[in-house]
Scaffold this active site. Sequence first.
Site, mmCIF file in Angstrom:
data_model
loop_
_atom_site.group_PDB
_atom_site.id
_atom_site.type_symbol
_atom_site.label_atom_id
_atom_site.label_comp_id
_atom_site.label_asym_id
_atom_site.label_seq_id
_atom_site.Cartn_x
_atom_site.Cartn_y
_atom_site.Cartn_z
ATOM 1 N N ASP A 36 0.859 -1.195 0.000
ATOM 2 C CA ASP A 36 0.000 0.000 0.000
ATOM 3 C C ASP A 36 0.892 1.241 0.000
ATOM 4 O O ASP A 36 1.633 1.473 0.946
ATOM 5 C CB ASP A 36 -0.905 -0.033 1.234
ATOM 6 N N ASN A 38 -0.316 4.521 -0.583
ATOM 7 C CA ASN A 38 -0.988 5.797 -0.302
ATOM 8 C C ASN A 38 -1.776 5.805 0.999
ATOM 9 O O ASN A 38 -2.532 6.745 1.270
ATOM 10 C CB ASN A 38 -1.900 6.185 -1.465
ATOM 11 N N ASP A 40 -4.291 3.888 2.216
ATOM 12 C CA ASP A 40 -5.725 3.607 2.277
ATOM 13 C C ASP A 40 -6.022 2.163 2.682
ATOM 14 O O ASP A 40 -7.173 1.749 2.700
ATOM 15 C CB ASP A 40 -6.407 3.934 0.946
ATOM 16 N N ASP A 44 -1.553 -1.267 -4.191
ATOM 17 C CA ASP A 44 -1.806 -0.517 -5.419
ATOM 18 C C ASP A 44 -0.641 -0.665 -6.387
ATOM 19 O O ASP A 44 0.396 -1.264 -6.064
ATOM 20 C CB ASP A 44 -2.075 0.953 -5.099
ATOM 21 N N ASP A 215 -8.244 -16.067 -16.845
ATOM 22 C CA ASP A 215 -9.063 -16.681 -15.806
ATOM 23 C C ASP A 215 -10.065 -17.654 -16.440
ATOM 24 O O ASP A 215 -10.661 -17.360 -17.475
ATOM 25 C CB ASP A 215 -9.802 -15.572 -15.043
ATOM 26 N N GLU A 284 -5.894 -20.551 -16.935
ATOM 27 C CA GLU A 284 -6.352 -21.334 -15.777
ATOM 28 C C GLU A 284 -7.445 -22.286 -16.239
ATOM 29 O O GLU A 284 -8.418 -21.849 -16.862
ATOM 30 C CB GLU A 284 -6.889 -20.414 -14.691
#
Length: 555
Positions: A36, A38, A40, A44, A215, A284
């Site tokens: 992280d 930033n 929050d 990210d 996926d 996958e």
Amino acid sequence: MALKHVDSHPAKTTAPNDGWWRGGVIYQIYPRSYQDSNGDGIGDLPGITQRLEHIAHLGADAIWLSPFFRSPMKDFGYDISDYCDVDPMFGTLDDFRTLVARAHALGLKVMIDQVYSHTSDQHPWFVESRASRANPKADWYVWADPLHDGNPPNNWLSVFGGSSWQWDTRRRQYYLHNFLTSQPDLNFHNPDVQEAVLASVKFWLDIGVDGYRLDVVNMYFHDQRLRSNPGRGEPDGSDGAVPATNPYGWQWHQFDKSQPENLAFLQRLRALVDAYPNTTMVGEIGDDDGLARVAEYTRDGDKLHMAYCFDLLGEAHDAPFLHRVLTRFNEVVGSGWPCWAITNHDIARVATRWGGAHPPAALLRAAAALQLSLRGSSCIYQGDELGLPEAEIAFEDLQDPYGIAMWPEFKGRDGCRTPMPWDSTDPRLGFGSARPWLPAAESHRALAVDRQEADGTSLLHFYRQLLAWRRGQPALIHGDMHLLPVHDQVLAYVREHAGERVLCAFNFSGTPASYVLPAGTGTPTPLDGSGVSGASADAAGLHFAPWGVVFARLT
């Protein structure tokens, strides 16, 4: 982001491909949980960029980023509402371009995870499709009338529990969802859907990605006759694809996935990707016969480059089981190319799944050595290199809708998705300055990167040594694989390339073992530099400590 100006038609020429992916090592990043930047509480893209040196130093060839696209996050990014934009919680398109540039500067390829079997119900395509039975996108999703008694059109089940059909009051029809009700399935039988998907593929290739992880790639098409699946009875859940408590495993999935039409679309997809140099795709596959589907989807060089299934993602891991899996693999693979995974963002971490509450350090080394010496490529999940166990998550902290629905017998996927532990001295393990979206696991503190950096005998250092050594072993990257006879404790096979033969042998048990090589195998001379230990070779054969491993040159 609009796609109307994007030309989805593949070029008629094929770009050069250096085959970096063939035998390559791909490091999977779950963006929410990596770093992280930033404050929050959510990982990210800038945070990932900040930590790319860790992956480069590890020795991986590429990163695979789980979805970071615009999404309502009902399934944490696997419910996409815009295929061609970054969700603001992860950053911006410019942040992604910066990440790609930094990765390339470090010698890392960048693969992105796209979910094409279904979208979010908030995607503009579905909003339009569900508005009426007569609009330009009315047939972009799988809609069906009810039976005469009002029930769904067949017995297909959702992976997340219950029927895979959801009633919609506007159209007075059911729509198909193989996962959450908020994840409606696209109708790939519609050529316009295929064109839109190919356009989004081209969008990211033009930005500079080096490939895709796709996926549920065998779930793009459904049986147009909507025939019900045959029953199979209660399974034991050992295959790793679904837990034993999930009724999804009670069917043979003959008609809701792995349809023959999928192959033609994959050929179109491959032609587009091949128009860009040095690109690749890994799919996958969740199927009743996953290895056969991997072979089918990757053979002949005109569909996927690589694929993985769930055979090594269950609890079973003893030598006879592994021998059966690899025997089946050798029977079906032909010219196909697998990408082996022993854990990922959907499966309990291998340290706990194979090692229990107190996994032996030697077992984790043996698991890594096995994965990285099989014929094929490898996907390492973030934290594998640290030996992270599955995190214990209290019910009130659960985020995964799958786990919430199946609690308490199945606790979902949150236990393998907790924040990456970077700094053992920090309350949040160096993940960020705010409370993370999932609790930082206290059981990971002693395994944090800073602790293992300082310990030359740690699993992290072992991974680095093993990967560096492997780069100099062409037989392990390109070679054929010949299984040696089955044994109660020992799995053994030979990798051969350009006249070089490397013996790979593993004691997958907690007790000492001996293994007599078959006549004609050759004389083993242990190879130095891999970091494996706990085994020796002499005229009588191989001798192993618990979880011991030997790599040896055969002459």
